[in-house]
Design a protein around this motif. Sequence first.
Motif, PDB file in Angstrom:
ATOM      1  N   GLU A 160       8.938  -3.233   7.020  1.00 15.18           N
ATOM      2  CA  GLU A 160       8.151  -4.326   6.480  1.00 15.18           C
ATOM      3  C   GLU A 160       6.704  -3.883   6.313  1.00 15.18           C
ATOM      4  N   VAL A 161       5.931  -4.699   5.609  1.00 13.59           N
ATOM      5  CA  VAL A 161       4.554  -4.344   5.289  1.00 13.59           C
ATOM      6  C   VAL A 161       3.731  -4.076   6.542  1.00 13.59           C
ATOM      7  N   ALA A 162       3.984  -4.820   7.607  1.00 16.74           N
ATOM      8  CA  ALA A 162       3.244  -4.614   8.857  1.00 16.74           C
ATOM      9  C   ALA A 162       3.348  -3.175   9.361  1.00 16.74           C
ATOM     10  N   ASP A 163       4.396  -2.451   8.975  1.00 24.78           N
ATOM     11  CA  ASP A 163       4.579  -1.071   9.420  1.00 24.78           C
ATOM     12  C   ASP A 163       3.633  -0.087   8.722  1.00 24.78           C
ATOM     13  N   VAL A 164       3.110  -0.467   7.547  1.00 27.06           N
ATOM     14  CA  VAL A 164       2.351   0.504   6.751  1.00 27.06           C
ATOM     15  C   VAL A 164       0.971   0.012   6.321  1.00 27.06           C
ATOM     16  N   LEU A 165       0.682  -1.279   6.461  1.00 29.28           N
ATOM     17  CA  LEU A 165      -0.599  -1.790   5.988  1.00 29.28           C
ATOM     18  C   LEU A 165      -1.748  -1.333   6.885  1.00 29.28           C
ATOM     19  N   ILE A 166      -2.797  -0.825   6.268  1.00 31.93           N
ATOM     20  CA  ILE A 166      -4.034  -0.483   6.983  1.00 31.93           C
ATOM     21  C   ILE A 166      -4.977  -1.687   6.958  1.00 31.93           C
ATOM     22  N   ASP A 167      -5.285  -2.153   5.753  1.00 30.59           N
ATOM     23  CA  ASP A 167      -6.135  -3.327   5.592  1.00 30.59           C
ATOM     24  C   ASP A 167      -5.976  -3.863   4.173  1.00 30.59           C
ATOM     25  N   CYS A 168      -6.572  -5.002   3.910  1.00 31.87           N
ATOM     26  CA  CYS A 168      -6.498  -5.590   2.578  1.00 31.87           C
ATOM     27  C   CYS A 168      -7.819  -6.259   2.222  1.00 31.87           C
ATOM     28  N   ASP A 169      -8.124  -6.275   0.936  1.00 34.65           N
ATOM     29  CA  ASP A 169      -9.300  -6.964   0.412  1.00 34.65           C
ATOM     30  C   ASP A 169      -8.854  -8.311  -0.141  1.00 34.65           C
ATOM     31  N   VAL A 170      -9.560  -9.362   0.225  1.00 35.29           N
ATOM     32  CA  VAL A 170      -9.207 -10.698  -0.264  1.00 35.29           C
ATOM     33  C   VAL A 170     -10.458 -11.407  -0.761  1.00 35.29           C
ATOM     34  N   VAL A 171     -10.240 -12.302  -1.731  1.00 35.27           N
ATOM     35  CA  VAL A 171     -11.291 -13.202  -2.169  1.00 35.27           C
ATOM     36  C   VAL A 171     -10.908 -14.593  -1.677  1.00 35.27           C
ATOM     37  N   LEU A 172     -11.775 -15.197  -0.905  1.00 31.49           N
ATOM     38  CA  LEU A 172     -11.526 -16.516  -0.342  1.00 31.49           C
ATOM     39  C   LEU A 172     -11.773 -17.591  -1.393  1.00 31.49           C
ATOM     40  N   PRO A 173     -11.251 -18.798  -1.192  1.00 34.97           N
ATOM     41  CA  PRO A 173     -11.460 -19.868  -2.169  1.00 34.97           C
ATOM     42  C   PRO A 173     -12.933 -20.156  -2.458  1.00 34.97           C
ATOM     43  N   SER A 174     -13.812 -19.786  -1.551  1.00 40.54           N
ATOM     44  CA  SER A 174     -15.255 -19.952  -1.756  1.00 40.54           C
ATOM     45  C   SER A 174     -15.845 -18.904  -2.684  1.00 40.54           C
ATOM     46  N   GLY A 175     -15.047 -17.845  -2.992  1.00 43.75           N
ATOM     47  CA  GLY A 175     -15.541 -16.724  -3.783  1.00 43.75           C
ATOM     48  C   GLY A 175     -16.015 -15.564  -2.943  1.00 43.75           C
ATOM     49  N   ASP A 176     -16.055 -15.719  -1.624  1.00 50.99           N
ATOM     50  CA  ASP A 176     -16.478 -14.634  -0.736  1.00 50.99           C
ATOM     51  C   ASP A 176     -15.430 -13.530  -0.692  1.00 50.99           C
ATOM     52  N   PHE A 177     -15.894 -12.289  -0.645  1.00 44.47           N
ATOM     53  CA  PHE A 177     -15.028 -11.115  -0.600  1.00 44.47           C
ATOM     54  C   PHE A 177     -15.049 -10.550   0.817  1.00 44.47           C
ATOM     55  N   VAL A 178     -13.863 -10.356   1.408  1.00 45.63           N
ATOM     56  CA  VAL A 178     -13.787  -9.798   2.759  1.00 45.63           C
ATOM     57  C   VAL A 178     -12.658  -8.782   2.822  1.00 45.63           C
ATOM     58  N   THR A 179     -12.812  -7.836   3.741  1.00 43.84           N
ATOM     59  CA  THR A 179     -11.751  -6.875   4.036  1.00 43.84           C
ATOM     60  C   THR A 179     -11.182  -7.190   5.410  1.00 43.84           C
ATOM     61  N   LEU A 180      -9.868  -7.369   5.481  1.00 44.08           N
ATOM     62  CA  LEU A 180      -9.208  -7.749   6.724  1.00 44.08           C
ATOM     63  C   LEU A 180      -8.309  -6.614   7.203  1.00 44.08           C
ATOM     64  N   PRO A 181      -8.535  -6.093   8.417  1.00 48.87           N
ATOM     65  CA  PRO A 181      -7.603  -5.097   8.960  1.00 48.87           C
ATOM     66  C   PRO A 181      -6.256  -5.734   9.256  1.00 48.87           C
ATOM     67  N   ALA A 182      -5.225  -4.926   9.250  1.00 47.53           N
ATOM     68  CA  ALA A 182      -3.860  -5.441   9.436  1.00 47.53           C
ATOM     69  C   ALA A 182      -3.727  -6.248  10.720  1.00 47.53           C
ATOM     70  N   ARG A 183      -4.407  -5.837  11.770  1.00 48.09           N
ATOM     71  CA  ARG A 183      -4.260  -6.534  13.054  1.00 48.09           C
ATOM     72  C   ARG A 183      -4.728  -7.985  12.966  1.00 48.09           C
ATOM     73  N   ASP A 184      -5.687  -8.258  12.072  1.00 48.14           N
ATOM     74  CA  ASP A 184      -6.212  -9.615  11.956  1.00 48.14           C
ATOM     75  C   ASP A 184      -5.235 -10.562  11.271  1.00 48.14           C
ATOM     76  N   LEU A 185      -4.218 -10.008  10.615  1.00 50.44           N
ATOM     77  CA  LEU A 185      -3.238 -10.851   9.931  1.00 50.44           C
ATOM     78  C   LEU A 185      -2.170 -11.387  10.884  1.00 50.44           C
ATOM     79  N   GLU A 186      -2.113 -10.829  12.090  1.00 47.69           N
ATOM     80  CA  GLU A 186      -1.185 -11.304  13.119  1.00 47.69           C
ATOM     81  C   GLU A 186       0.228 -11.475  12.542  1.00 47.69           C
ATOM     82  N   TYR A 187       0.733 -10.395  12.009  1.00 46.64           N
ATOM     83  CA  TYR A 187       2.027 -10.434  11.338  1.00 46.64           C
ATOM     84  C   TYR A 187       3.167 -10.807  12.281  1.00 46.64           C
TER      85      TYR A 187
END
Length: 322
Positions: free
Chosen positions: A166-193
Motif C-alpha cells: 500500500e501507499v504507506a509502504d512507499v510514501l515519503i511526503d506529499c504536497d497539498v493545497v488546502l481549501p484556503s489556498g495555503d500550500f503545505v508539505t506533509l510527511p507520511a507520518r503525519d497522515l496517520e495511515y
Amino acid sequence: MSPQIGERRGWRHGSAPTSAIEETTNVPFSTRGIRGKVTQDAPLAPLVWFKAGGNADWLFEPADLEDLKEFLMRVGGRMPVMALGLGSNLIVRDGGVPGVVIRLGKAFATVEARRDKVLECGGGASGILVSSKARDAGIAGVEFLRGIPGTVGGFVRMNGGAYGREVADVLIDCDVVLPSGDFVTLPARDLEYSYRHSNLPEGAVVVAARFQGREGIPAEIGEEMDKIAAAREASQPLRTKTGGSTFKNPPGEKAWELVDRAGCRGLTVGGAQVSEKHTNFLINTGNATSADIEGLGELVREKVYGKTGVSLEWEIQRVGRP
C-alpha cells in the motif's frame, strides 16, 4: 450565444472578459486572472467510472499549481472543496456535489525518476504511469501501483493498495493545497495511515507526492507489472461501468467471500448489479442511477450482516446530495 442563467456553462479564461462573466452568472468568487477552466453545473457522470450521478455546482480545472492556489484563496473556504481524480472509486450521488470540484489535468500528471530511486509524482499522474516510469528507470518497489485504478492524489488520500502493498509502504511526503489556498508539505507520518484511510485534511488537494523505491532490473519489474495486469484482467470486471472494490476487507476476511456466502452474486437493484465475475464489484449495467448503485451496496451489507454477522464497511467513496 451568451450563456444564460441556469444553463450549464464553462469558461476558459482569456476567451471572455472576466468582469462580464461575473456580472451575468453570479459567480460567488472572483475569476479575474484565473487561467484554468471554470464550469458551473458541470456534469460529473462522464468523469467517473460508474457513468452515473449528478453535477458539480462548480468544476475547476487549474492551469497549474499557482492557478490552483490563487483560485482556492479566492474561494476562501466559503464552499466545500473536493478533488476528483480518475473517478474510479467513487459514487457521485444523483443530487450532485455542492461547492467546488477540483480536477487536475496534464500539468499535474508528471513523473520524474531521481537518482536516489525517489519518484517525484504529480497529483494527477495515474498509477500505471508512475509504475511504468519506475520500470523504465530501474526503480523497483512500486509495481503494485499498476494495480490501482486511480491517480496519485486519490491513492495518497486513501492509502491505496493492491497485491500485498500500500501507499504507506512507499510514501515519503506529499504536497497539498488546502481549501484556503495555503500550500503545505506533509510527511507520511503525519497522515496517520491505516487501512484505506488517512487523516489528510478535508478538502485538501494532493498536488504532488514522493515515493521511495529501490534499485531493480527493468525486465524483472516489467514482468511483475505484467503479472499484476493479468491477474486484474482475469479476476475483475474491468470492461464494465464499475467503481473498483466496493467494501473493505474485514480483519481476517475477504469481502468478496462474505458477499458470495450471503448469496449476493448477480443481485440487482434497478440498473445496478453485483458482478458475477468478482462479487466485491458493483456494475452499472447501462442505465443505473447512483441511487441504484448505493442502494444495492446497502442491500448487500444488510444481507452479509444477516448471514455472517459481519458489518462491511464501504471502500468506495460516496459524495454529494442524495
